[in-house]
Scaffold this motif. Structure first.
Motif, PDB file in Angstrom:
ATOM      1  N   PHE A 100     -15.852  19.226   8.563  1.00  0.00           N
ATOM      2  CA  PHE A 100     -15.606  18.116   7.614  1.00  0.00           C
ATOM      3  C   PHE A 100     -14.593  17.322   8.419  1.00  0.00           C
ATOM      4  O   PHE A 100     -13.243  17.625   8.780  1.00  0.00           O
ATOM      5  N   ASP A 142      -4.766  24.160  14.418  1.00  0.00           N
ATOM      6  CA  ASP A 142      -4.841  22.785  13.461  1.00  0.00           C
ATOM      7  C   ASP A 142      -5.762  23.672  12.343  1.00  0.00           C
ATOM      8  O   ASP A 142      -6.675  24.305  12.349  1.00  0.00           O
ATOM      9  N   THR A 143      -5.188  22.881  11.054  1.00  0.00           N
ATOM     10  CA  THR A 143      -6.058  23.509   9.769  1.00  0.00           C
ATOM     11  C   THR A 143      -7.694  22.826  10.199  1.00  0.00           C
ATOM     12  O   THR A 143      -7.848  21.901  10.484  1.00  0.00           O
ATOM     13  N   ILE A 144      -8.526  23.979   9.798  1.00  0.00           N
ATOM     14  CA  ILE A 144      -9.842  24.073   9.869  1.00  0.00           C
ATOM     15  C   ILE A 144     -10.419  23.223   8.449  1.00  0.00           C
ATOM     16  O   ILE A 144     -10.067  23.928   7.472  1.00  0.00           O
ATOM     17  N   ALA A 145     -11.023  22.120   8.613  1.00  0.00           N
ATOM     18  CA  ALA A 145     -11.604  21.636   7.350  1.00  0.00           C
ATOM     19  C   ALA A 145     -12.986  21.817   7.599  1.00  0.00           C
ATOM     20  O   ALA A 145     -13.591  21.082   8.345  1.00  0.00           O
ATOM     21  N   LYS A 146     -13.679  22.157   6.531  1.00  0.00           N
ATOM     22  CA  LYS A 146     -14.977  22.352   6.582  1.00  0.00           C
ATOM     23  C   LYS A 146     -15.502  21.955   5.182  1.00  0.00           C
ATOM     24  O   LYS A 146     -14.823  21.740   4.187  1.00  0.00           O
ATOM     25  N   ILE A 147     -16.930  21.354   5.116  1.00  0.00           N
ATOM     26  CA  ILE A 147     -17.535  21.040   3.937  1.00  0.00           C
ATOM     27  C   ILE A 147     -18.858  22.213   3.616  1.00  0.00           C
ATOM     28  O   ILE A 147     -19.362  22.631   4.586  1.00  0.00           O
ATOM     29  N   VAL A 148     -18.952  22.469   2.603  1.00  0.00           N
ATOM     30  CA  VAL A 148     -20.343  23.022   2.260  1.00  0.00           C
ATOM     31  C   VAL A 148     -21.083  22.011   1.711  1.00  0.00           C
ATOM     32  O   VAL A 148     -21.074  21.545   0.872  1.00  0.00           O
ATOM     33  N   ASN A 149     -22.320  22.055   2.509  1.00  0.00           N
ATOM     34  CA  ASN A 149     -23.294  20.907   2.152  1.00  0.00           C
ATOM     35  C   ASN A 149     -24.380  21.545   1.246  1.00  0.00           C
ATOM     36  O   ASN A 149     -24.157  22.557   0.525  1.00  0.00           O
ATOM     37  N   GLU A 150     -25.267  20.572   0.763  1.00  0.00           N
ATOM     38  CA  GLU A 150     -26.265  21.061  -0.309  1.00  0.00           C
ATOM     39  C   GLU A 150     -26.970  22.306   0.136  1.00  0.00           C
ATOM     40  O   GLU A 150     -27.468  22.803  -1.104  1.00  0.00           O
ATOM     41  N   ASN A 151     -27.138  22.543   1.276  1.00  0.00           N
ATOM     42  CA  ASN A 151     -27.904  23.932   1.417  1.00  0.00           C
ATOM     43  C   ASN A 151     -26.931  25.030   1.515  1.00  0.00           C
ATOM     44  O   ASN A 151     -27.714  26.098   1.900  1.00  0.00           O
ATOM     45  N   GLY A 152     -25.694  24.740   1.192  1.00  0.00           N
ATOM     46  CA  GLY A 152     -24.938  25.907   1.212  1.00  0.00           C
ATOM     47  C   GLY A 152     -24.359  26.490   2.689  1.00  0.00           C
ATOM     48  O   GLY A 152     -23.721  27.183   2.591  1.00  0.00           O
ATOM     49  N   GLU A 153     -24.536  25.596   3.542  1.00  0.00           N
ATOM     50  CA  GLU A 153     -24.167  25.644   4.883  1.00  0.00           C
ATOM     51  C   GLU A 153     -22.612  25.059   5.010  1.00  0.00           C
ATOM     52  O   GLU A 153     -22.195  24.228   4.574  1.00  0.00           O
ATOM     53  N   ILE A 154     -21.684  25.816   5.677  1.00  0.00           N
ATOM     54  CA  ILE A 154     -20.493  25.471   6.052  1.00  0.00           C
ATOM     55  C   ILE A 154     -20.507  24.470   7.259  1.00  0.00           C
ATOM     56  O   ILE A 154     -20.939  24.933   8.264  1.00  0.00           O
ATOM     57  N   VAL A 167     -12.177  14.137   7.987  1.00  0.00           N
ATOM     58  CA  VAL A 167     -11.648  13.232   6.921  1.00  0.00           C
ATOM     59  C   VAL A 167     -11.762  11.646   7.377  1.00  0.00           C
ATOM     60  O   VAL A 167     -11.692  11.460   8.774  1.00  0.00           O
TER      61      VAL A 167
END
Lengths: 443, 73
Positions: free
Chosen positions: B70, B55-67, B72
């Motif tokens: 994510f 499955d497509t992995i969806a991630k988000i880069v937070n304010e600290n630059g960590e992945i 939806v």
């Protein structure tokens, strides 16, 4: 200022002059009045006109100045006319910073400012003429960046066909990211999507978008989608800001811009490596369709098999062709013709030798049977006859016969004398006749 | 050579080239068989990749630059 308004002013001015004339004639003989009274009179005329109490005017700001009192003074103008204006307490009421050259929409009233003896615009509400102003800014920036070559095709990077990691700069709670993830999941589920959350409208959006684009550069992305869902031109405005355009241009990752709907074009669209009409469309461009790729691989597989089968069958066919040749099945046919030829030669040889022998033995037989061999006398007889014939010929030539006819033969010293010059006087000669010789002497 | 390290795109492209070459039919048989084997390795490599459908992995880069993951919604 609208034409309508100017006509109205002109009308009022005429009205005012007529009344002033009347007023003056009335008082001429009576008394002089003060400036204030005249001004009051004029002011009353303005106030009595209901249309001037509520006007909607658009124009360009100039000489705009916010005083420490909090009031805003300005001149509103268009190409042909101008009008002074004031907004009291503007410092608290304004939602934007008025600047010269800005197109604004004003709602207010027109009254006479008695101190200066002039009419002016009292602002109730003022707002930037969003669409007109934004449109102009859009065109200006577009022209500028175009001239700098930021839109040149030569700068466009190719969007990878099979990305493994796609970045998205958009709002984390918007429809755009949802559409993008859904689409990528459906089409090409091998791809990782990394969201760089950003504001996408409001004053800080442009710098935020720009920051997140720069940040995404550290994440080894194949493709970057920058965008947001639909909205008004003001909502989409951050994608028309120069800072965003330049960041997209400088971005080393191929960028697909996806702002608003099909009809919305932003500066980001022009500077991006590819423009997608919507975020969903951007995702469709960014990844290949799984089904089609799967089919393509399957087809290549069958085509490879078919091609090699065809080639092998072709060789087989050629082999079969060779093996099935009549000669291979009947090898004797290779030498049978030669045998025939040999037989032919042998038979011709024996025939010709026999015929040669036969011919020669015939000749021998002929020779054997000739008269010579049968009768030995034959040759002698033949020669005798010939001799007799020769003798008879000789008989004709015999000189003695000549003598018989009366001729005589003269000899000297045994030789026949044929000329008188052979003889001289005193030579002894012998004359021969047919019947005897006479010796005599030449005298 | 079908190699795990070459990209899916490169493999697909090479496969296409080999198939077109084979279809022309002017490759000597020995070479053609080698090419065919290579094509089959490429098909397998592409298929493996396509089977590997996670499955497509969806991630988000937070304010600290960590992945971080994510989700939806």
């Amino acid at each position: 200022m609208s034409v309508d308004l100017r006509d109205r002013m002109q009308y009022l001015l005429n009205l005012f002059l007529v009344n002033l004339y009347k007023f003056c004639s009335d008082i001429m003989d009576v008394e002089y009045i003060t400036v204030s009274k005249v001004t009051d009179y004029i002011s009353n005329i303005f106030r009595s006109d209901s249309k001037l109490k509520r006007v909607f005017i658009m124009g360009e700001l100039s000489n705009a100045k916010l005083y420490p009192s909090g009031h805003l003074y300005f001149t509103l103008k268009d190409d042909d006319s101008q009008i002074s204006g004031v907004m009291f307490g503007a410092v608290h009421r304004l939602k934007f910073r008025p600047k010269d050259g800005m197109n604004v929409l004003i709602q207010g009233r027109i009254e006479v400012y008695k101190d200066h003896g002039k009419y002016q615009l009292y602002v109730n509400k003022i707002s930037p003429d969003g669409v007109g102003d934004l449109h102009r800014r859009f065109e200006q920036l577009k022209k500028k960046l175009y001239k700098e070559g930021l839109f040149d095709e030569s700068h466009k990077k190719k969007i990878p066909n099979f990305p493994e990691r796609i970045g998205v700069v958009t709002a984390p709670n918007g429809a755009a990211i949802r559409d993008i993830i859904t689409t990528i999941k459906r089409r090409w589920p091998f791809c990782e999507v990394i969201l760089f959350p950003s504001l996408v409208q409001g004053d800080r959006a442009a710098s935020n978008i720009s920051y997140q684009i720069r940040r995404s550069e550290n994440f080894d992305l194949d493709t970057l989608i920058v965008g947001r869902g639909g909205g008004s031109i003001e909502d989409l405005w951050s994608f028309n800001e120069e800072i965003v355009a330049r960041t997209i241009f400088d971005c080393t990752t191929p960028v697909i811009s996806a702002v608003g709907h099909e009809i919305d074009y932003t500066i980001s669209d022009f500077v991006a490596d590819l423009r997608a009409a919507t975020p969903t469309a951007a995702a469709e461009i960014a990844v290949p369709p799984y089904g089609e790729i799967k089919n393509a691989v399957n087809q290549l597989n069958s085509r490879a098999n078919l091609a090699i089968d065809n080639q092998i069958n072709d060789y087989k066919h050629r082999m079969d062709n060779i093996v099935s040749k009549h000669l291979f099945k009947n090898p004797s046919e290779i030498y049978a013709p030669k045998e025939m030829m040999l037989d032919n030669i042998v038979s011709r040889l024996s025939f010709s030798s026999k015929s040669l022998i036969g011919k020669n033995s015939n000749r021998l037989e002929l020779i054997k049977n000739s008269n010579v061999f049968k009768d030995e006398e034959y040759i002698i007889k033949a020669h005798k006859e010939k001799l007799l014939l020769e003798l008879s010929k000789l008989e004709v030539l015999n000189p003695l016969n000549t003598l018989k006819r009366g001729y005589a033969l003269t000899k000297h010293e045994g030789k026949i004398v044929s000329s008188s010059k052979e003889l001289k006087s005193g030579d002894e000669v012998e004359i021969e006749f047919k019947d005897g010789n006479v010796n005599t002497m030449v005298i | 050579m079908a190699d795990e390290n070459t990209s899916f795109e490169d493999n697909l492209k090479e496969l296409e080239e080999i198939v077109s070459k084979l279809e022309k039919g002017d490759v000597p048989l020995d070479d053609a068989i080698n090419e065919f084997e290579k094509a089959m390795r490429l098909v397998k490599s592409c298929d493996d990749k396509l089977k590997d459908a996670q499955d497509t992995i969806a991630k988000i880069v937070n304010e600290n630059g960590e992945i971080v993951d994510f989700n939806v919604e």
